[in-house]
Design a protein around this motif. Structure first.
Motif, mmCIF file in Angstrom:
data_model
loop_
_atom_site.group_PDB
_atom_site.id
_atom_site.type_symbol
_atom_site.label_atom_id
_atom_site.label_comp_id
_atom_site.label_asym_id
_atom_site.label_seq_id
_atom_site.Cartn_x
_atom_site.Cartn_y
_atom_site.Cartn_z
ATOM 1 N N ASN A 1 0.843 -1.193 0.000
ATOM 2 C CA ASN A 1 0.000 0.000 0.000
ATOM 3 C C ASN A 1 0.879 1.244 0.000
ATOM 4 O OD1 ASN A 1 -2.686 -1.357 0.497
ATOM 5 N ND2 ASN A 1 -1.644 -1.984 2.367
ATOM 6 N N ALA A 2 0.279 2.385 -0.368
ATOM 7 C CA ALA A 2 0.986 3.662 -0.340
ATOM 8 C C ALA A 2 -0.024 4.756 -0.034
ATOM 9 C CB ALA A 2 1.663 3.929 -1.684
ATOM 10 N N PHE A 3 0.454 5.839 0.580
ATOM 11 C CA PHE A 3 -0.453 6.921 0.956
ATOM 12 C C PHE A 3 0.348 8.196 1.200
ATOM 13 C CE2 PHE A 3 0.820 4.402 4.594
ATOM 14 C CZ PHE A 3 1.231 5.334 5.530
ATOM 15 N N TRP A 4 -0.370 9.317 1.223
ATOM 16 C CA TRP A 4 0.257 10.585 1.580
ATOM 17 C C TRP A 4 0.526 10.586 3.084
ATOM 18 C CZ3 TRP A 4 2.104 13.702 -2.019
ATOM 19 C CH2 TRP A 4 1.557 13.652 -3.310
ATOM 20 N N ALA A 5 1.720 10.987 3.460
ATOM 21 C CA ALA A 5 2.115 10.953 4.869
ATOM 22 C C ALA A 5 1.205 11.801 5.746
ATOM 23 C CB ALA A 5 3.568 11.412 5.016
ATOM 24 N N ARG A 6 0.579 12.811 5.181
ATOM 25 C CA ARG A 6 -0.296 13.680 5.977
ATOM 26 C C ARG A 6 -1.536 12.948 6.489
ATOM 27 N NH1 ARG A 6 -1.163 15.688 0.630
ATOM 28 N NH2 ARG A 6 -3.262 15.258 -0.133
ATOM 29 N N HIS A 7 -1.794 11.734 5.967
ATOM 30 C CA HIS A 7 -2.963 10.967 6.414
ATOM 31 C C HIS A 7 -2.626 9.958 7.511
ATOM 32 C CE1 HIS A 7 -5.237 12.912 3.387
ATOM 33 N NE2 HIS A 7 -4.727 12.250 2.372
ATOM 34 N N LEU A 8 -1.408 9.986 8.014
ATOM 35 C CA LEU A 8 -1.035 9.054 9.082
ATOM 36 C C LEU A 8 -1.957 9.180 10.288
ATOM 37 C CD1 LEU A 8 2.874 8.921 9.323
ATOM 38 C CD2 LEU A 8 1.285 6.986 9.178
ATOM 39 N N GLU A 9 -2.391 10.407 10.574
ATOM 40 C CA GLU A 9 -3.213 10.630 11.769
ATOM 41 C C GLU A 9 -4.531 9.876 11.692
ATOM 42 O OE1 GLU A 9 -5.106 14.337 14.386
ATOM 43 O OE2 GLU A 9 -3.852 14.721 12.634
ATOM 44 N N VAL A 10 -5.154 9.843 10.514
ATOM 45 C CA VAL A 10 -6.447 9.165 10.411
ATOM 46 C C VAL A 10 -6.277 7.644 10.351
ATOM 47 C CG1 VAL A 10 -7.551 11.137 9.314
ATOM 48 C CG2 VAL A 10 -6.581 9.341 7.886
ATOM 49 N N LEU A 11 -5.131 7.172 9.899
ATOM 50 C CA LEU A 11 -4.890 5.725 9.898
ATOM 51 C C LEU A 11 -4.620 5.231 11.314
ATOM 52 C CD1 LEU A 11 -2.676 5.439 6.693
ATOM 53 C CD2 LEU A 11 -5.134 5.024 6.911
ATOM 54 N N ASP A 12 -3.879 6.012 12.095
ATOM 55 C CA ASP A 12 -3.752 5.818 13.542
ATOM 56 C C ASP A 12 -3.541 4.352 13.922
ATOM 57 O OD1 ASP A 12 -3.745 6.487 16.241
ATOM 58 O OD2 ASP A 12 -5.911 6.206 16.441
ATOM 59 N N LEU A 13 -2.456 3.755 13.458
ATOM 60 C CA LEU A 13 -2.231 2.326 13.674
ATOM 61 C C LEU A 13 -2.090 1.989 15.155
ATOM 62 C CD1 LEU A 13 0.227 1.351 10.805
ATOM 63 C CD2 LEU A 13 -2.261 1.554 10.780
ATOM 64 N N ASP A 14 -2.882 1.031 15.608
ATOM 65 C CA ASP A 14 -2.837 0.612 17.010
ATOM 66 C C ASP A 14 -3.024 -0.899 17.121
ATOM 67 O OD1 ASP A 14 -5.470 0.486 16.266
ATOM 68 O OD2 ASP A 14 -6.233 1.751 17.875
ATOM 69 N N CYS A 15 -2.451 -1.638 16.171
ATOM 70 C CA CYS A 15 -2.528 -3.096 16.206
ATOM 71 C C CYS A 15 -1.121 -3.658 16.028
ATOM 72 C CB CYS A 15 -3.469 -3.632 15.130
ATOM 73 S SG CYS A 15 -2.885 -3.330 13.448
ATOM 74 N N GLU A 16 -0.952 -4.925 16.359
ATOM 75 C CA GLU A 16 0.380 -5.520 16.339
ATOM 76 C C GLU A 16 0.644 -6.429 15.153
ATOM 77 O OE1 GLU A 16 0.952 -7.547 20.004
ATOM 78 O OE2 GLU A 16 1.285 -5.718 21.170
ATOM 79 N N GLY A 17 -0.378 -7.154 14.689
ATOM 80 C CA GLY A 17 -0.133 -8.248 13.761
ATOM 81 C C GLY A 17 -0.446 -7.971 12.311
ATOM 82 N N PHE A 18 -0.711 -9.070 11.571
ATOM 83 C CA PHE A 18 -0.967 -8.990 10.144
ATOM 84 C C PHE A 18 -2.317 -8.353 9.819
ATOM 85 C CE2 PHE A 18 2.259 -12.352 10.201
ATOM 86 C CZ PHE A 18 3.058 -11.962 9.140
ATOM 87 N N GLU A 19 -3.138 -8.120 10.841
ATOM 88 C CA GLU A 19 -4.418 -7.437 10.595
ATOM 89 C C GLU A 19 -4.225 -5.975 10.249
ATOM 90 O OE1 GLU A 19 -3.799 -7.141 15.123
ATOM 91 O OE2 GLU A 19 -3.282 -8.507 13.477
ATOM 92 N N VAL A 20 -2.982 -5.503 10.246
ATOM 93 C CA VAL A 20 -2.703 -4.086 10.018
ATOM 94 C C VAL A 20 -3.199 -3.618 8.649
ATOM 95 C CG1 VAL A 20 -0.352 -4.564 9.164
ATOM 96 C CG2 VAL A 20 -0.920 -2.306 10.083
ATOM 97 N N GLU A 21 -3.070 -4.487 7.610
ATOM 98 C CA GLU A 21 -3.545 -4.069 6.279
ATOM 99 C C GLU A 21 -5.051 -3.827 6.286
ATOM 100 O OE1 GLU A 21 -1.917 -7.222 6.337
ATOM 101 O OE2 GLU A 21 0.072 -6.764 5.502
ATOM 102 N N THR A 22 -5.791 -4.718 6.944
ATOM 103 C CA THR A 22 -7.241 -4.559 7.039
ATOM 104 C C THR A 22 -7.593 -3.284 7.800
ATOM 105 O OG1 THR A 22 -7.656 -6.938 6.935
ATOM 106 C CG2 THR A 22 -9.348 -5.579 7.990
#
Length: 276
Positions: A186-207
């Motif tokens: 996947n790829a995205f504009w870095a300014r959208h990191l806040e809305v993605l807000d990753l808070d998981c550990e495993g392979f479910e991260v893509e979902t």
């Protein structure tokens, strides 16, 4: 950049911004250049044998490689530094792919962030498709093995069936039209990191990323991608265990409120990010 007013027959039609200075553009092909900078995040744990193959596919025009080392016991870090002396090394403090990506994203300095795998399954030569979609209007770009031109050499029957069920479920719940949910390119504009807000550990991260991009109203675009088999070593992915983690993520996210989308900078709308 100084705006210029466009007029025709005495009527004002709109405002054009002048082009950035030529030195800000990075050539991608003889016919295309971009001004945004590009960071590539590579989570890796004991991938010393695979990194030469992976790094060989990465375009020379990318601005930054961030390798997140999951406390490897082989020569992963040494090999990465030998292949690309300017690689940025981030040592992962937690465990899992989601945790590694979160650490890598936080270390990026580019305008665009691309995430690929270190096992040789994702082809860095496809990065140009992801970047091209971003500079022409997308906020978040998903690789898809099921889009026309995509494919996989590594999908077992159980993984294919599970991905199909989970993709259909996400499309029903969140109103998306994804063709491939559980894919890590996947790829995205870095300014959208806040809305993605990753808070998981495993392979479910893509979902998680795909769901939060949709909930935040990001413009999501799919590009075809061909997944190859891991070159060396064994995958940590376990279809049943990780499929259940993905299912729990889908259900949990239905109850979570989306993070508000940060307005785009007025001077650089997504459809005009300096492609030439």
């Amino acid at each position: 950049m100084n705006p210029e007013t466009v007029r025709q027959n005495g009527k004002q039609l709109g405002v054009l911004r002048s082009m950035p200075p030529i030195e800000r553009f990075t050539p991608l092909t003889p016919h295309m250049a971009i001004s945004p900078t590009v960071s590539v995040v590579v989570p890796a744990m004991n991938e010393a044998e695979n990194l030469p193959h992976v790094f060989a596919t990465l375009p020379q025009w990318i601005d930054e490689i961030v390798l997140v080392d999951g406390n490897s016991v082989d020569d992963t870090v040494a090999v990465a530094k030998r292949l690309r002396p300017n690689v940025r090394i981030v040592t992962q403090r937690g465990k899992g792919k989601g945790d590694a990506l979160s650490a890598g994203f936080a270390a990026c300095t580019g305008d665009i962030i691309v995430m690929i795998d270190a096992d040789g399954s994702t082809d860095g030569r496809e990065i140009i498709q992801f970047v091209g979609a971003l500079v022409t209007g997308a906020d978040f770009v998903k690789g898809s093995r099921y889009a026309a031109g995509g494919g996989s050499d590594d999908l077992t029957f159980s993984r294919r069936a599970g991905n199909k069920v989970l993709t259909t479920l996400v499309n029903m719940i969140y109103g998306t039209r994804y063709s491939d949910l559980c894919y890590g390119y996947n790829a995205f504009w870095a300014r959208h990191l806040e809305v993605l807000d990753l808070d998981c550990e495993g392979f479910e991260v893509e979902t998680l990323m795909n769901i939060r991009a949709a909930k935040a109203g990001l413009r999501v675009h799919e590009v075809p991608s061909h997944e190859r088999c891991r070159i060396h070593g064994e995958s940590n992915l376990r279809a049943v265990r990780d499929g259940l983690r993905v299912l729990r993520t889908i259900i949990r996210e239905r109850r979570q409120r989306p993070v508000a989308l940060t307005p785009e900078p007025a001077a650089t709308p997504a459809a005009d990010q300096g492609a030439a």
